[in-house]
Design an enzyme around this catalytic site. Structure first.
Site, mmCIF file in Angstrom:
data_model
loop_
_atom_site.group_PDB
_atom_site.id
_atom_site.type_symbol
_atom_site.label_atom_id
_atom_site.label_comp_id
_atom_site.label_asym_id
_atom_site.label_seq_id
_atom_site.Cartn_x
_atom_site.Cartn_y
_atom_site.Cartn_z
ATOM 1 N N HIS A 73 0.805 -1.218 0.000
ATOM 2 C CA HIS A 73 0.000 0.000 0.000
ATOM 3 C C HIS A 73 0.839 1.269 0.000
ATOM 4 O O HIS A 73 0.331 2.367 -0.159
ATOM 5 C CB HIS A 73 -0.980 -0.007 1.179
ATOM 6 C CG HIS A 73 -0.331 0.216 2.509
ATOM 7 N ND1 HIS A 73 -0.094 -0.791 3.408
ATOM 8 C CD2 HIS A 73 0.133 1.333 3.097
ATOM 9 C CE1 HIS A 73 0.473 -0.303 4.494
ATOM 10 N NE2 HIS A 73 0.624 0.995 4.328
ATOM 11 N N ASP A 119 0.001 -7.603 1.375
ATOM 12 C CA ASP A 119 0.512 -6.243 1.546
ATOM 13 C C ASP A 119 2.035 -6.230 1.661
ATOM 14 O O ASP A 119 2.600 -5.937 2.716
ATOM 15 C CB ASP A 119 -0.139 -5.601 2.773
ATOM 16 C CG ASP A 119 0.010 -4.083 2.777
ATOM 17 O OD1 ASP A 119 0.483 -3.534 1.765
ATOM 18 O OD2 ASP A 119 -0.351 -3.459 3.793
ATOM 19 N N GLN A 207 0.575 5.990 12.017
ATOM 20 C CA GLN A 207 0.775 6.603 10.705
ATOM 21 C C GLN A 207 2.265 6.842 10.460
ATOM 22 O O GLN A 207 2.966 7.332 11.331
ATOM 23 C CB GLN A 207 0.051 7.948 10.588
ATOM 24 C CG GLN A 207 -1.461 7.840 10.609
ATOM 25 C CD GLN A 207 -2.045 8.263 11.923
ATOM 26 O OE1 GLN A 207 -1.336 8.372 12.897
ATOM 27 N NE2 GLN A 207 -3.328 8.494 11.936
ATOM 28 N N GLY A 208 2.719 6.477 9.261
ATOM 29 C CA GLY A 208 4.128 6.664 8.926
ATOM 30 C C GLY A 208 4.974 5.456 9.207
ATOM 31 O O GLY A 208 6.151 5.414 8.849
ATOM 32 N N ASP A 209 4.405 4.442 9.841
ATOM 33 C CA ASP A 209 5.152 3.224 10.141
ATOM 34 C C ASP A 209 4.872 2.124 9.120
ATOM 35 O O ASP A 209 5.524 1.078 9.123
ATOM 36 C CB ASP A 209 4.791 2.715 11.538
ATOM 37 C CG ASP A 209 5.382 3.594 12.622
ATOM 38 O OD1 ASP A 209 6.490 4.112 12.404
ATOM 39 O OD2 ASP A 209 4.753 3.780 13.665
ATOM 40 N N SER A 210 3.885 2.321 8.270
ATOM 41 C CA SER A 210 3.540 1.317 7.269
ATOM 42 C C SER A 210 4.773 0.835 6.524
ATOM 43 O O SER A 210 5.659 1.619 6.188
ATOM 44 C CB SER A 210 2.560 1.884 6.249
ATOM 45 O OG SER A 210 1.277 1.991 6.772
#
Length: 261
Positions: A73, A119, A207-210
């Protein structure tokens, strides 16, 4: 609304650096991943030499010295791509001493990825990062339980800013049955995803760790990657664990795909 919350949970918001419990996926994606370090502490320089920060606001790990493993993603598709910059070698993103930055040349998104499961993605770099260690991936389910380590530069609180320093935290395994029992998690793809987190919340990716790794020690004491930050409901909320791509499920496909880049 559920998908939007999930997307915000792991993806980075422009100008923000999240390590919390929300998804690490880009906000434009329907499904997001948990950021690794809400409730975390600062990692020491050199502690996790395989960690990579990607310029689109995601994390990743060095599968090889020239290939980064991240979340599907986090990228828009497969093909030639020189728009991504990978940063490695530092826990402080503003520290130019020892920092290595390399542009991408190609991206391979997991075949069949449609926003649910699968993913994972690979990013080939223009040149190898020879000063940093790689992170081996789990090829069996042997290490898919216990306590895991997560790390990233994502938000340290839900909706918070991205972080300058790499944060780390530990989270416990959550069974598929328990994970699916929580509100918003009925769509868990048990054969492709693994959950981790505390019932009471407080610690999570955000958020931002994906795209960043979830890892633990193997029988020989070496780090081994068992998950990829994928999505979650908010960050570090009670009864809302982080969801990670189950690396062992895709190990053969990842290895084969890397050989084609």
């Amino acid at each position: 609304m559920k998908n939007l919350v999930k997307a915000l949970k792991r993806c980075a918001v422009a100008g923000a650096a999240a390590l919390a419990v929300v998804s690490l996926q880009p906000v434009s994606n329907a499904q997001a991943a948990p950021a690794p370090v809400v409730g975390g502490t600062r990692a020491a320089q050199g502690e996790f030499p395989f960690m990579v920060r990607l310029s689109m606001g995601c994390g990743g790990s060095l599968l090889t010295q020239q290939i980064v493993l991240t979340a599907a993603h986090c990228v828009s598709g497969s093909g030639n791509n020189t728009s991504i910059t990978a940063t490695a070698g530092v826990v402080d993103l503003q520290n130019t001493s020892g920092r290595v930055q390399v542009r991408s040349t190609k991206v391979l998104q997991a075949p069949g990825y449609n926003g649910t499961g699968k993913d994972w993605a690979l990013i080939k770099l223009a040149s190898p990062i020879t000063t940093q260690a790689t992170l081996k991936i789990a090829t069996t389910t042997q290490y898919n339980t216990g306590t895991f380590t997560v790390a990233g530069w994502g938000s340290a609180s839900e909706g918070g800013a991205q972080q300058r320093y790499l944060l780390k935290a530990t989270v416990p395994f959550v069974s598929d049955a328990t994970c699916r029992s929580y509100s918003g998690y009925s769509g868990l793809v048990a054969s492709e995803e693994i959950c981790a987190g505390f019932t009471a919340g407080g610690v999570d990716t955000c958020q931002g760790d994906s795209g960043g790794p979830m890892f633990r020690r193997d029988a020989a004491g070496a780090w081994i990657q068992v998950g990829i930050v994928s999505w979650g409901i908010g960050c570090a909320r009670p009864n809302a664990p982080g969801v990670y791509s189950e690396v062992s499920t895709f190990a053969s496909a990842i290895t084969a795909a890397a050989a084609t880049l």
